[in-house]
Design an enzyme around this catalytic site. Structure first.
Site, PDB file in Angstrom:
ATOM      1  CB  CYS A  16       3.015 -16.613  62.123  1.00  0.00           C
ATOM      2  SG  CYS A  16       1.586 -16.998  62.971  1.00  0.00           S
ATOM      3  N   GLY A  42       5.910 -21.420  65.127  1.00  0.00           N
ATOM      4  CA  GLY A  42       4.625 -21.638  65.229  1.00  0.00           C
ATOM      5  C   GLY A  42       4.826 -23.054  64.583  1.00  0.00           C
ATOM      6  CG  ASN A 117       5.123 -12.994  62.484  1.00  0.00           C
ATOM      7  OD1 ASN A 117       6.326 -12.463  62.559  1.00  0.00           O
ATOM      8  ND2 ASN A 117       4.444 -13.038  63.634  1.00  0.00           N
ATOM      9  N   GLY A 118       2.014 -11.570  62.801  1.00  0.00           N
ATOM     10  CA  GLY A 118       1.471 -10.313  63.655  1.00  0.00           C
ATOM     11  C   GLY A 118      -0.004 -10.448  64.028  1.00  0.00           C
ATOM     12  CB  CYS A 251       8.447  -7.571  69.141  1.00  0.00           C
ATOM     13  SG  CYS A 251       8.437  -8.938  70.305  1.00  0.00           S
ATOM     14  CE1 TYR A 257      10.933 -19.289  75.128  1.00  0.00           C
ATOM     15  CE2 TYR A 257       8.956 -18.421  74.123  1.00  0.00           C
ATOM     16  CZ  TYR A 257       9.688 -19.302  74.556  1.00  0.00           C
ATOM     17  OH  TYR A 257       9.100 -20.683  74.639  1.00  0.00           O
ATOM     18  CB  SER A 298      14.487 -20.198  75.972  1.00  0.00           C
ATOM     19  OG  SER A 298      13.564 -20.664  76.891  1.00  0.00           O
ATOM     20  CB  CYS A 397       1.739  -9.590  73.631  1.00  0.00           C
ATOM     21  SG  CYS A 397       2.035  -8.975  71.857  1.00  0.00           S
ATOM     22  CB  CYS A 457       4.744  -7.848  77.408  1.00  0.00           C
ATOM     23  SG  CYS A 457       6.204  -7.975  76.493  1.00  0.00           S
TER      24      CYS A 457
END
Ligand code: SF4
Length: 483
Positions: A16, A42, A117-118, A251, A257, A298, A397, A457
């Site tokens: 987000c 998002g 966000n999270g 992260c 990405y 990407s 994740c 991850c």
């Protein structure tokens, strides 16, 4: 069946985006612009809450930021000198209007809006406790747990109640909040999710990424520190550190990405980091080839880094259609296949008769890679070598990124040889964990004294306890409960 699904189903989905501004007469319009720059984080819904000195004015809707906030009558109703906004991809809770953020609560001590966000990793445990005590939940999003914790806290100031609430939660978060006397932004003690601070004239701005400052012409001041709470009122900015110090675990996938390549994340240019990963990949897993082709968009910076390092020409051998739009078809296997063809086409003139290295940022299920390899072969490539600018994604994740269940991740089920066969490439290689860390400025790799990143991850090393999902010991249990 047609539905609205904007994503390439084989990508990890962003979490987000959050935005907050204090000290400008048209705070909501600034917020809409900031959210527009954060749209990649998002695309399912967006919302803004503004405060005009007397009342809170809110608008939340499903859909893109532009669709919702380009309408002058909508922005016109959101009067105020302070505002917060949110652009949502649902990592918890369904895509229902009642789950769209910011959430607003009329507390006994004043109004409070919050956007997140999270992901909270003890959301279910806290929610059960709150419901037993009589809390009535309006949404299924984990953010509402924080609202209820604030509502039932004893302190008199909203900020102190927020601190009290955050001390009870586990998880990865960047929150922004709007009170009748200012805005607040806070990052979790490990700093897993990003939040930056900027200045626009007399106004202060907070946002998930610096690209949301750039769109306004705001100056970047600094990252909000892990575990830091920044409060902005008419008296200026204050900073508090209300949590015990924890190790920094940002992260690493933001660099690979999620973040926009023009953002500066934790002091590092995302674009440059991706190029450096590509260069590491060329050093670690080079192969004789005629052309380096990115899987757009990407994979582009990593492919450039690879091509520069390898001294092999870079070409846009796959063209992405940016106008596929939001109409997507129910992701059955058959339709996923169609989705990739809708989105990408081979640029035959730069492929035919050539030995091709394809560079992508990650492999999730492997469906996109399979179709891209097939497409490049059909365009006449004599060899197709796939190079991936992240290590194999072997774990889900739980910190705000929507990954499939572990058993759906190709790399959790297959070794490199089997994956190569599955996607139909002549060879497949991933950057190593140490190579990725070297690209992040850690010459000693992951084993440096302070790795500084979450890389769960790729490694299964979860830095924050997964209380809702596991007893903390069994990784298998994680994959079962992550459905
Ligand atoms: Fe980021 Fe992966 Fe950690 Fe999730 S598990 S926060 S995607 S590094």
């Amino acid at each position: 069946m047609l539905t609205t699904h904007p994503f390439d189903d084989d990508k990890l989905r962003e979490e987000c985006g959050v935005f907050a501004i204090y000290g400008t007469p048209d705070a909501a319009a600034h917020t809409a612009l900031g959210l527009h720059a954060l749209q990649h984080r998002g695309q399912e819904a967006a919302g803004i809450v503004a405060f005009d000195g007397t009342q809170f004015n809110a608008h939340r809707a499903l859909g893109h930021v532009g669709e919702t906030f380009a309408q002058p009558d909508v922005i016109g109703r959101l009067n105020g000198h302070a505002a917060i906004g949110h652009t949502r991809y649902a990592t918890t809770g369904d895509t229902l209007l009642r789950n769209v953020q910011p959430l607003f609560a009329d507390l006994a001590i004043g109004g409070f809006a919050i956007a997140h966000n999270g992901n909270l990793t003890n959301n279910q445990a806290l929610r059960r406790r709150l419901v037993e005590r009589g809390s009535l939940f309006q949404s299924t999003t984990d953010t509402e747990v924080v609202v209820h914790l604030i509502a039932t806290a004893l302190a008199t100031a909203v900020v102190d109640r927020l601190i009290d609430a955050l001390r009870q939660i586990n998880g990865a978060y960047s929150f922004v909040g709007l009170m009748d006397d200012g805005i607040v932004g806070v990052r979790d003690p490990n700093g897993v999710r990003p939040l930056v601070l900027g200045r626009l004239g007399d106004a202060y701005v907070m946002a998930s990424e610096t690209c949301a400052l750039d769109i306004l012409g705001a100056d970047f001041i600094r990252d909000v520190e892990p575990g830091e709470m920044v409060i902005v009122t008419r008296d200026g900015l204050t900073s508090r550190h209300p949590f015990p110090k924890a190790s920094r675990r940002f992260c690493i996938f933001e660099h690979i990405y999620f973040a926009r390549p023009d953002s500066i994340v934790e002091g590092t240019s995302v674009y440059d980091a991706r190029k450096r990963i590509g260069a590491e990949l060329a050093r670690e897993a080079g192969v004789d080839a005629d052309v380096i082709i990115p899987v757009p968009d990407s994979g582009v910076p990593a492919a450039l880094g690879y091509a520069n390092e390898a001294g092999i020409p870079f070409e846009l051998g796959i063209i992405r259609n940016h106008y596929v739009g939001r109409t997507f078809i129910e992701p059955t296997d058959q339709i996923r296949h169609l989705g990739v063809k809708l989105k990408h086409n081979a640029n035959r003139a730069h492929i035919e008769g050539k030995r091709v290295v394809l560079v992508d940022d990650s492999i999730v299920r492997g469906t996109t890679s399979t179709k891209i390899v097939e497409m490049v072969r059909a365009a006449g490539a004599t060899e197709v070598h796939m190079r991936i600018a992240s290590p194999p994604t072997t774990h889900s994740c739980f910190y705000g990124v929507d990954t499939p269940r572990r058993e759906k991740l190709l790399a959790s089920q297959m070794d490199i040889e089997a994956m190569t066969k599955f996607i139909g490439a002549d060879s497949l290689a991933f950057v190593t964990i140490d190579g990725m860390y070297r690209a992040m400025g850690k010459p000693e790799g992951r084993n440096s004294r302070d790795p500084g990143f979450c890389d769960a991850c790729f490694t299964g090393d979860y830095p924050i306890p997964l209380i809702d999902f596991t007893d903390g010991t069994s990784d298998d249990r994680v994959s079962v409960l992550a459905e």
